[in-house]
Scaffold this active site. Structure first.
Site, PDB file in Angstrom:
ATOM      1  N   LYS A  74      44.692 -55.594 -13.723  1.00  0.00           N
ATOM      2  CA  LYS A  74      45.786 -56.439 -14.225  1.00  0.00           C
ATOM      3  C   LYS A  74      45.207 -57.521 -15.145  1.00  0.00           C
ATOM      4  O   LYS A  74      44.602 -58.488 -14.692  1.00  0.00           O
ATOM      5  CB  LYS A  74      46.508 -57.029 -13.010  1.00  0.00           C
ATOM      6  N   GLY A 122      40.222 -66.619 -11.996  1.00  0.00           N
ATOM      7  CA  GLY A 122      41.306 -67.413 -12.560  1.00  0.00           C
ATOM      8  C   GLY A 122      41.278 -68.802 -11.974  1.00  0.00           C
ATOM      9  O   GLY A 122      40.232 -69.263 -11.511  1.00  0.00           O
ATOM     10  N   SER A 123      42.435 -69.433 -11.958  1.00  0.00           N
ATOM     11  CA  SER A 123      42.469 -70.836 -11.541  1.00  0.00           C
ATOM     12  C   SER A 123      42.420 -70.963 -10.021  1.00  0.00           C
ATOM     13  O   SER A 123      42.808 -70.046  -9.283  1.00  0.00           O
ATOM     14  CB  SER A 123      43.733 -71.497 -12.083  1.00  0.00           C
ATOM     15  N   THR A 124      41.987 -72.111  -9.583  1.00  0.00           N
ATOM     16  CA  THR A 124      41.926 -72.376  -8.142  1.00  0.00           C
ATOM     17  C   THR A 124      43.332 -72.353  -7.536  1.00  0.00           C
ATOM     18  O   THR A 124      43.524 -71.859  -6.422  1.00  0.00           O
ATOM     19  CB  THR A 124      41.215 -73.728  -7.896  1.00  0.00           C
ATOM     20  N   GLY A 135      44.218 -68.810  -7.013  1.00  0.00           N
ATOM     21  CA  GLY A 135      43.373 -68.300  -5.929  1.00  0.00           C
ATOM     22  C   GLY A 135      43.950 -68.657  -4.574  1.00  0.00           C
ATOM     23  O   GLY A 135      43.991 -67.829  -3.649  1.00  0.00           O
ATOM     24  N   GLU A 155      36.735 -65.897  -8.008  1.00  0.00           N
ATOM     25  CA  GLU A 155      35.938 -66.685  -8.959  1.00  0.00           C
ATOM     26  C   GLU A 155      36.908 -67.667  -9.600  1.00  0.00           C
ATOM     27  O   GLU A 155      37.725 -67.274 -10.423  1.00  0.00           O
ATOM     28  CB  GLU A 155      35.328 -65.778 -10.041  1.00  0.00           C
ATOM     29  N   CYS A 200      34.604 -71.114 -17.302  1.00  0.00           N
ATOM     30  CA  CYS A 200      34.606 -71.726 -15.975  1.00  0.00           C
ATOM     31  C   CYS A 200      33.335 -72.527 -15.730  1.00  0.00           C
ATOM     32  O   CYS A 200      33.336 -73.478 -14.984  1.00  0.00           O
ATOM     33  CB  CYS A 200      34.775 -70.634 -14.932  1.00  0.00           C
ATOM     34  N   GLU A 230      39.862 -80.030 -13.899  1.00  0.00           N
ATOM     35  CA  GLU A 230      39.363 -79.079 -14.882  1.00  0.00           C
ATOM     36  C   GLU A 230      40.270 -79.100 -16.109  1.00  0.00           C
ATOM     37  O   GLU A 230      41.462 -78.868 -15.995  1.00  0.00           O
ATOM     38  CB  GLU A 230      39.356 -77.669 -14.280  1.00  0.00           C
TER      39      GLU A 230
END
Ligand code: NAD
Length: 476
Positions: free
Chosen positions: A173, A226-228, A231, A248, A282, A379
């Site tokens: 995806k 991707g982003s926290t 996640g 990650e 990142c 971030e």
């Protein structure tokens, strides 16, 4: 048609799609099918069937190795086209696109090379000689591979290569903004000889396709970059069947520069560490802690160099920094710069839009930033460096660790002892001394703290797609 399910190209049943935009011009470059839960289910069923009938794993391992190498060759054979597509979708400079595509090809060689070389163990057990005991490494099953937009082709390869090497089947995806080049990747994968159904591609919105994959009971593992925030959502959504998760996530990597640092090496190192890919990496070294004795000289040199970076369309051969990915990202980054100004930072260079088309932001250096400013804590994912002076190294180390992230970090100094001390003290998955970039496939990559779970790369990255089985046989 941007879906590939069980070897067949198709569009979403609903007919819904969205546009892919060239971030350098704002122009539409193509339409991407917006799949729904029905297409996700079809893709997962195809991958499950391919896993159960072992159409990939039953191929003798030398043949699987050959196919993995053929994928790498196929990528390299069309590298220039793939690189141009990557620039058009993502905006990165062409030289960087070439390097990332080439790195994607190498991922298939590196992990292809592992096929047939990963073994279990045999050993004695306490129950005695009447038993023969050994372990097997088996693929975890069907893997959902969810990829971000900041290095789309390469990051898809970094997930697909170990998944295939482990014997998994997959549903890929891509991110909404960068789906089109992934279609080229899966085409190469099939032309190289991976059987239909083993690798499926589902494009669409993260909140629909990603979420449906996370909740699907027939997905065994998710590898996500991707982003926290996403996640965290995935952890919740995937709990139903205890999916294996590799995450990650974001970063806010600290860079510590000591008074004795070599400026010739430090200035390009620090600047490349933050401005590469317009700060959309990142591992970006976005927090700079520089010792008082070198601070002013360093900031001035960074600002001079940053202001001379050639910003422009990645397809122009002189471009060193491209646009950011989208209007949304542009607005978010400019919002952060504005928040810094409101919190009293000094904008040494940049801070403004570049040009009047596309989503370009000037390379930006912020100085004398309060340690608790938003630009230090959060971030930004843009070309913005936040710099702070320090006197005492212990303070700098404490501040470097004063973050919810722990992905990467760097130190610049001529002192081996201080460099080693800082590298041990900073809690991060990757650490550079007098540099901020090279790494390699064999080196595990991932984060401490809220930068993620698990590691990609190396044998750890391969084992993340495997289960271990203990087998005990009674002999007599
Ligand atoms: P994102 O989390 O919004 O999206 C990443 C992917 O997740 C996309 O494919 C998206 O469609 C999908 N997604 C979105 N919502 C989802 C949901 N609810 N369920 C499942 N999938 C969903 O992140 P982004 O903005 O595309 O990427 C930037 C972020 O990625 C940054 O925070 C960056 O630090 C991080 N990143 C981390 C690494 C790493 O290796 N640690 C590498 C690159 C990027």
């Amino acid at each position: 048609m941007t879906l590939l399910i069980d070897g067949k190209y198709m569009d979403a049943d609903s007919g819904e799609s969205f546009q892919s935009i060239n971030p350098a011009t704002g122009e539409t470059i193509g339409n991407v099918s917006a799949a729904g839960a029905r297409e996700v289910d079809a893709a997962v069923r195809a991958a499950r069937a391919a896993f159960e009938d072992r159409r990939w794993l039953c191929l003798p391992y030398p043949q699987r190795v050959k196919i993995m190498f053929a994928i790498a060759d196929g990528i390299e054979a069309t590298l220039e086209d793939l690189a141009v597509n990557e620039v058009r979708e993502n905006g990165m400079p062409l030289h960087m696109a070439r390097a990332t595509i080439s790195n994607g090809a190498e991922a298939f060689r590196y992990y292809g090379g592992w096929i047939g070389k990963l073994h279990g163990q045999t050993g004695e057990i306490a129950a005695g000689e009447a038993f023969h005991a050994y372990t097997l490494k088996e693929p975890v099953g069907v893997a959902a591979l969810i990829v971000p937009w900041n290095g789309p082709f390469m990051l898809a390869c970094h997930k697909l290569a170990p998944a295939l090497a482990a014997g998994c089947t997959a549903v890929l995806k891509p991110a909404e903004d960068t789906s089109l080049n992934t279609l080229n990747l899966v085409q190469i994968v099939h032309e190289a000889g991976v059987p239909a159904g083993v690798v499926n591609l589902v494009t669409g919105l993260g909140s629909v396709v990603g979420q449906a994959l996370a909740e699907h009971p027939d997905i065994d593992k998710i590898s996500f970059t991707g982003s926290t925030a996403t996640g965290r959502r995935l952890i919740e959504a995937s709990a139903g069947n205890f999916k294996r998760l590799s995450l990650e996530l974001g970063g806010k990597s600290p860079v510590i520069v000591l008074d004795d640092a070599d400026l010739e090496l430090t200035v390009p190192g620090v600047l490349g560490g933050i401005m590469n890919n317009s700060g959309q990496a990142c591992i970006s070294g976005s927090r700079l802690y520089a010792q008082r004795g070198i601070y002013d000289k360093l900031i001035q040199a960074l600002a001079d160099r940053a202001s001379k970076l050639v910003v422009g369309n990645g397809l122009d051969k002189n471009t060193q920094m491209g646009p950011v990915i989208s209007q949304k990202q542009f607005d978010s980054i400019m919002g952060y710069i504005q928040s810094g100004v409101e919190e009293g930072v000094e904008v040494v260079t940049g801070g403004k839009r570049h040009g009047d088309a596309g989503f370009f932001i000037q390379p930006t250096v912020l100085s004398h930033v309060p340690a608790d400013a938003r630009v230090v804590r959060e971030e930004i994912f843009g070309p913005v460096l936040s710099a702070m002076p320090f006197e005492d190294l212990d303070w700098a180390i404490k501040e470097a660790n004063n973050s919810r992230y722990g992905l990467a970090g760097a130190v610049y100094t001529r002192s081996i002892a201080k460099a080693q001390r800082v590298s041990r003290a900073v809690r991060a998955g990757t650490f550079w001394i007098n540099s901020h970039r090279p790494t390699d496939f064999w080196m595990p990559f991932g984060g401490y703290k809220e930068s993620g779970w698990g590691r990609e790369g190396g044998i750890q990255g391969l084992e993340a797609y495997m289960e271990s089985k203990s087998v005990i046989t009674r002999l007599y």
